[in-house]
Each structure stands twice: as C-alpha cells, then as structure tokens.
Design an enzyme around this catalytic site. Structure first.
Site, PDB file in Angstrom:
ATOM      1  N   TYR A  27       0.833  -1.209   0.000  1.00 24.16           N
ATOM      2  CA  TYR A  27       0.000   0.000   0.000  1.00 24.16           C
ATOM      3  C   TYR A  27       0.869   1.261   0.000  1.00 24.16           C
ATOM      4  CZ  TYR A  27      -3.074   3.719   1.399  1.00 24.16           C
ATOM      5  OH  TYR A  27      -3.725   4.931   1.451  1.00 24.16           O
ATOM      6  N   SER A 109      -3.379  13.703   7.101  1.00 25.61           N
ATOM      7  CA  SER A 109      -4.284  13.144   6.091  1.00 25.61           C
ATOM      8  C   SER A 109      -5.669  12.912   6.674  1.00 25.61           C
ATOM      9  CB  SER A 109      -3.708  11.807   5.590  1.00 25.61           C
ATOM     10  OG  SER A 109      -4.704  11.072   4.926  1.00 25.61           O
ATOM     11  N   GLN A 131      -5.411  17.939   5.551  1.00 31.21           N
ATOM     12  CA  GLN A 131      -5.749  17.571   4.163  1.00 31.21           C
ATOM     13  C   GLN A 131      -7.193  17.090   4.098  1.00 31.21           C
ATOM     14  OE1 GLN A 131      -5.843  13.856   3.136  1.00 31.21           O
ATOM     15  NE2 GLN A 131      -6.941  14.640   1.353  1.00 31.21           N
ATOM     16  N   TYR A 133     -10.606  15.665   1.844  1.00 24.96           N
ATOM     17  CA  TYR A 133     -11.296  15.162   0.658  1.00 24.96           C
ATOM     18  C   TYR A 133     -12.719  15.690   0.737  1.00 24.96           C
ATOM     19  CZ  TYR A 133      -7.639  11.708  -0.414  1.00 24.96           C
ATOM     20  OH  TYR A 133      -6.459  11.099  -0.754  1.00 24.96           O
ATOM     21  N   THR A 159      -7.553  18.010  -1.567  1.00 25.54           N
ATOM     22  CA  THR A 159      -6.999  17.145  -2.618  1.00 25.54           C
ATOM     23  C   THR A 159      -7.946  17.130  -3.806  1.00 25.54           C
ATOM     24  OG1 THR A 159      -5.811  15.880  -0.995  1.00 25.54           O
ATOM     25  CG2 THR A 159      -6.213  14.785  -3.101  1.00 25.54           C
ATOM     26  N   ARG A 168      -4.438   0.748  -7.917  1.00 21.79           N
ATOM     27  CA  ARG A 168      -3.118   0.226  -7.527  1.00 21.79           C
ATOM     28  C   ARG A 168      -3.231  -1.292  -7.519  1.00 21.79           C
ATOM     29  NH1 ARG A 168      -4.211   4.785  -3.195  1.00 21.79           N
ATOM     30  NH2 ARG A 168      -4.209   6.469  -4.716  1.00 21.79           N
ATOM     31  N   LYS A 235      -4.374  20.756  -3.738  1.00 20.12           N
ATOM     32  CA  LYS A 235      -3.335  19.730  -3.860  1.00 20.12           C
ATOM     33  C   LYS A 235      -3.699  18.802  -5.009  1.00 20.12           C
ATOM     34  CE  LYS A 235      -0.931  16.082  -1.325  1.00 20.12           C
ATOM     35  NZ  LYS A 235      -1.317  14.875  -2.046  1.00 20.12           N
ATOM     36  N   HIS A 258       0.124  12.961  -6.850  1.00 18.45           N
ATOM     37  CA  HIS A 258      -0.252  12.031  -5.777  1.00 18.45           C
ATOM     38  C   HIS A 258       0.782  10.897  -5.674  1.00 18.45           C
ATOM     39  CE1 HIS A 258      -4.187  11.534  -3.455  1.00 18.45           C
ATOM     40  NE2 HIS A 258      -3.482  10.507  -3.004  1.00 18.45           N
ATOM     41  N   ASP A 292       5.446  18.154  -4.717  1.00 17.04           N
ATOM     42  CA  ASP A 292       5.933  16.895  -4.147  1.00 17.04           C
ATOM     43  C   ASP A 292       6.017  15.850  -5.257  1.00 17.04           C
ATOM     44  OD1 ASP A 292       3.527  15.449  -4.599  1.00 17.04           O
ATOM     45  OD2 ASP A 292       2.764  15.823  -2.593  1.00 17.04           O
ATOM     46  N   GLY A 293       6.595  14.699  -4.911  1.00 19.72           N
ATOM     47  CA  GLY A 293       6.669  13.589  -5.866  1.00 19.72           C
ATOM     48  C   GLY A 293       8.101  13.227  -6.200  1.00 19.72           C
ATOM     49  N   GLY A 294       8.570  12.114  -5.671  1.00 22.86           N
ATOM     50  CA  GLY A 294       9.885  11.596  -6.061  1.00 22.86           C
ATOM     51  C   GLY A 294      11.066  12.356  -5.480  1.00 22.86           C
ATOM     52  N   ARG A 296      13.917  12.736  -3.371  1.00 19.89           N
ATOM     53  CA  ARG A 296      14.730  11.791  -2.582  1.00 19.89           C
ATOM     54  C   ARG A 296      16.151  12.292  -2.344  1.00 19.89           C
ATOM     55  NH1 ARG A 296      10.185  10.509  -2.683  1.00 19.89           N
ATOM     56  NH2 ARG A 296       9.243   8.541  -3.324  1.00 19.89           N
ATOM     57  N   ARG A 316       6.539   9.156   0.676  1.00 16.34           N
ATOM     58  CA  ARG A 316       7.095   7.848   1.042  1.00 16.34           C
ATOM     59  C   ARG A 316       8.333   7.935   1.943  1.00 16.34           C
ATOM     60  NH1 ARG A 316       5.127   7.606  -4.003  1.00 16.34           N
ATOM     61  NH2 ARG A 316       3.514   6.067  -4.484  1.00 16.34           N
TER      62      ARG A 316
HETATM   63  C1  FMN Z   1       0.806   5.506   1.086  1.00 14.25           C
HETATM   64  C2  FMN Z   1       0.406   6.863   0.616  1.00 14.25           C
HETATM   65  C3  FMN Z   1      -0.769   7.416   1.103  1.00 14.25           C
HETATM   66  C4  FMN Z   1      -1.165   8.677   0.680  1.00 14.25           C
HETATM   67  N1  FMN Z   1      -2.302   9.234   1.221  1.00 14.25           N
HETATM   68  C5  FMN Z   1      -2.692  10.458   0.817  1.00 14.25           C
HETATM   69  C6  FMN Z   1      -3.842  11.067   1.391  1.00 14.25           C
HETATM   70  O1  FMN Z   1      -4.485  10.511   2.267  1.00 14.25           O
HETATM   71  N2  FMN Z   1      -4.210  12.275   0.921  1.00 14.25           N
HETATM   72  C7  FMN Z   1      -3.496  12.932  -0.055  1.00 14.25           C
HETATM   73  O2  FMN Z   1      -3.872  14.035  -0.452  1.00 14.25           O
HETATM   74  N3  FMN Z   1      -2.386  12.389  -0.582  1.00 14.25           N
HETATM   75  C8  FMN Z   1      -1.967  11.187  -0.169  1.00 14.25           C
HETATM   76  N4  FMN Z   1      -0.829  10.648  -0.703  1.00 14.25           N
HETATM   77  C9  FMN Z   1      -0.012  11.433  -1.658  1.00 14.25           C
HETATM   78  C10 FMN Z   1       1.046  12.245  -0.910  1.00 14.25           C
HETATM   79  O3  FMN Z   1       0.455  13.313  -0.223  1.00 14.25           O
HETATM   80  C11 FMN Z   1       2.096  12.839  -1.843  1.00 14.25           C
HETATM   81  O4  FMN Z   1       1.445  13.571  -2.840  1.00 14.25           O
HETATM   82  C12 FMN Z   1       3.028  11.802  -2.480  1.00 14.25           C
HETATM   83  O5  FMN Z   1       3.282  10.742  -1.604  1.00 14.25           O
HETATM   84  C13 FMN Z   1       4.345  12.454  -2.867  1.00 14.25           C
HETATM   85  O6  FMN Z   1       5.182  11.568  -3.531  1.00 14.25           O
HETATM   86  P1  FMN Z   1       6.383  10.756  -2.848  1.00 14.25           P
HETATM   87  O7  FMN Z   1       5.742   9.642  -2.065  1.00 14.25           O
HETATM   88  O8  FMN Z   1       7.156  10.277  -4.008  1.00 14.25           O
HETATM   89  O9  FMN Z   1       7.147  11.722  -1.958  1.00 14.25           O
HETATM   90  C14 FMN Z   1      -0.393   9.384  -0.278  1.00 14.25           C
HETATM   91  C15 FMN Z   1       0.787   8.813  -0.758  1.00 14.25           C
HETATM   92  C16 FMN Z   1       1.196   7.578  -0.317  1.00 14.25           C
HETATM   93  C17 FMN Z   1       2.482   7.020  -0.828  1.00 14.25           C
END
Ligand code: FMN
Length: 371
Positions: A27, A109, A131, A133, A159, A168, A235, A258, A292-294, A296, A316
C-alpha cells in the site's frame, strides 16, 4: 535507539520492508497501474542539470524559509499520507512530534488512523495543516473544516486529483484493507460509513467510491473559501491552465500527481512545475506554489526551489523512515536531507534559500523554456 546509519534516503525503504506486512508495504509503495509516473517522478530530476557558481565566499548555509508567513527550519514539509499506525504503534502522534522537532509542516491526512484532536493535543504548537477530501455529504466536509480551524490547524489542503482513487494493482491483488485493530479515525468519527471493509478488491477503493464526491468542481472551491478563514491550498494541480484558475480564486497551489498513485503516465511533477510557474507569474506575490513527488535527494529540493516553489513535500520517505525506526527514523531522514542540501548549496554557490534561482539550472534542460 538504533545506531544504524543511512547514507541515502532510499535505504529507509529496505529497513521499513523488514517491519511491515506485505499488505502495508505494498500500500505504501505502490503507484497506479504500470507505475510509469511513480518511476518518472524520481528519474526526471536527473534530467535537469545544475549550474554552479564558484568562489561564492560562503561560510555557512541557511536552510530556513517562510511558508504562509510561518518559519520553517528546512524547506521540506510532510505531505499527507494515510494510516501511519500501520508503520509505527503511535502512528500520527509520532509523526507530529517529529515534525515539531524538525521545525516543519505536518499535513495530517483525512485518512489518518488517529483523530484530529489527539494529534492537535500531542503537539499543540506544531505547524499542522489538514488535508481534506470533499465528501458527497457537504455538511460533513464543512464540519471537518470547522473542526480543523478550532483545533489550530493552519491551512486546508484540499486534494483535487482524486475524484476516484487510482487503481493500484498490488492493493487489488491483496484486497487491501486496514489491519483489524485500526480505523480511519478522522473519517469514521464523522460518519461510520467511512469504514474500510474488505470487499472484492481494494476495500479503500470501494469506500472512496461510495463516500467521496467525484463531481466536485471549481464551485466547491469557491464554497470552501466562502466559509473558512484558513488559507486554502489545491493539492493536485498538474498544468498551467488549472494553476491560473486556482490563482484567480486566491488559493495556493500544490503541484503533485499524488506520488504516481492516480492517473498513470502523467508527467513527473518537476516536469509540470515550470509550466505552472509561468502560468501564475502575475500572482507570484500572493500565491505560493509547493511541489511533491519523487523527492529523494537534496538536489531534487534545490531544483524545485530554483524553479520558484516555496517549499517541497515528501510522502514515502516519511512513511518508510517512520516504519524503519519511528520518530528516530524520521529525524535521521530529515538530517540526511539537511546534509545533502547543505553540501549541494555550498557546491552550487548559494548560501540561503532566497539565493536560489533559475541561474542555478541549465535552461536547455528545463522542460519549458519561456520562463
Ligand atoms: C501511502 C500513501 C498514502 C497517501 N495518502 C494520501 C492522502 O491521504 N491524501 C493525499 O492528499 N495524498 C496522499 N498521498 C499522496 C502524498 O500526499 C504525496 O502527494 C506523495 O506521496 C508524494 O510523492 P512521494 O511519495 O514520491 O514523496 C499518499 C501517498 C502515499 C504514498
């Protein structure tokens, strides 16, 4: 306390994997469908090249910055991610404590396994965002926002990239559901139908489809703004046109896909950012942009800031460091980012965050040239 040393952010995942069930690890890790965007979010950073300036006369590096008028010690916030009690027993309470120690934002979240009030009580002075929904039942959405205000959350990140939850495949295969001792405490405290139950495929996907409103529109953003005094952040913005529309409504912008978990094969977020910055150029004094996103590496953060983002967020890396070593893991993870950023800024010739700019990137390697 573990004396394990991590030399880069990726190593927390290996450690986390040892502590997580296959269900939980899948997950946390997964992206949507073929996971092309999940991979590209990381790979795209290496395509953008940096342009260092020498003999900069720097003695030290200052990583502090300001977001929505609040000081951060480091320009990396914690993105909202679901279900932290799958990673560590005290879940979101551990995360908010670590965020306070680091001196950064924690975005709680809606899908948390701890309720809003307990997180607030654990660290009343932490810089907490909520955050949201948008539920089919708008009354519940409104009550949630008012509750966030009452409990001292400082912004609402709504979001907008999830009218449906992405598919997924690992979660479908595992029939993902929460471990039986856990609940989506926030949502279920407002309405019991938010419970995630094991069904044919992913239970989370099914709950989401039943309760969250796919018909959400720009009118809902106006409605949200009409009754909350908190700053609103969208977001999920992924192109210049939507960014401009958001800026015209007076909301802030969080560029994200996301974490590659929604629509597969969309661009990486660093490839979206220049287009967004260009589109909102007339609003830069009033609208903040986050991404955000990747992310590291320290250099990933610097590239986002050089393009004009106010700060970045991580998903992550937080989950995996939390699962690896709880609060200690999160602190170690932030220390690693701090170290990498400081070294990179020294080598780049930038002493503080406000020194970073387009001149630090090779223009031909930035996806949009009309900056
Ligand atoms: C396991 C997991 C759960 C997430 N849950 C939410 C959430 O509840 N609400 C939301 O807006 N984004 C959620 N996201 C997205 C994150 O806020 C974020 O946009 C994303 O993880 C950034 O990418 P990264 O994991 O590569 O850093 C989730 C991401 C992951 C990996």
């Amino acid at each position: 306390m573990s004396d394990k040393v991590y030399v880069n952010i990726f190593e927390f995942e290996d450690e986390a994997k040892k502590n997580l069930t296959n269900n939980s690890y899948t997950y946390y890790r997964s992206g949507a469908n073929g996971e092309h965007t999940l991979r590209d979010n990381i790979d795209a950073y290496a395509r953008i090249k940096m342009n260092p300036y020498v003999c900069a006369g720097l003695k030290d590096i200052d990583l502090s910055t300001t977001v929505l008028g609040q000081k951060l010690n480091i320009p990396i916030g914690i993105a909202p991610t679901a279900m932290h009690r799958m990673a560590t027993p005290r879940g979101e309470l551990t995360t908010v404590t670590a965020a306070k120690k680091v001196g950064t934002i924690y975005t709680l979240s809606s899908l948390a396994t701890t309720n809003m009030e307990d997180v607030a009580k654990e660290q009343p002075d932490a810089l907490r965002w909520f955050q949201l929904y948008i539920a089919k039942d708008r009354k519940i959405t409104e009550v949630m926002v008012r509750e966030a205000e009452r409990l001292g959350y400082r912004a609402i990140a709504v979001t907008v990239d999830a009218p449906y939850l992405g598919i997924r495949e690992g979660d479908e295969r595992n029939k993902f559901t929460l471990p039986s001792h856990l609940k989506l405490e926030i949502l279920e405290s407002f309405k019991k139908e938010f419970a995630v139950k094991g069904k044919g495929g992913s239970g989370l996907f099914e709950m989401f489809k039943d309760q969250i409103d796919p018909a959400m529109s720009w009118e809902d953003i106006k409605w949200l703004k009409s009754f909350t005094k908190l700053p609103v952040i969208l977001k999920g913005i992924q192109n210049g046109e939507d960014a401009l529309r958001a800026a015209q409504l007076g909301v802030h912008i969080w560029v994200t896909n996301h974490g590659g978990r929604q629509l597969d094969t969309v661009r990486s977020t660093i490839d979206m950012l220049p287009e967004v910055m260009h589109a909102i150029k007339d609003y830069r004094n009033t609208v903040e942009v986050y991404v955000d996103g990747g992310i590291r590496r320290g250099t990933d953060v610097l590239k986002c800031l050089a393009l004009g983002a106010k700060c970045v967020f991580i998903g992550r890396p937080l989950l995996f460091s939390l699962a690896a070593e709880g609060e200690q893991g999160v602190l170690k993870m932030f220390q690693l980012f701090e170290k990498e950023m400081k070294v990179a800024m020294m080598l780049l010739g930038a002493g503080k965050i406000s020194d970073l700019g387009l001149k630090h990137l090779v223009k031909a390697t930035i996806p949009v040239s009309n900056l």
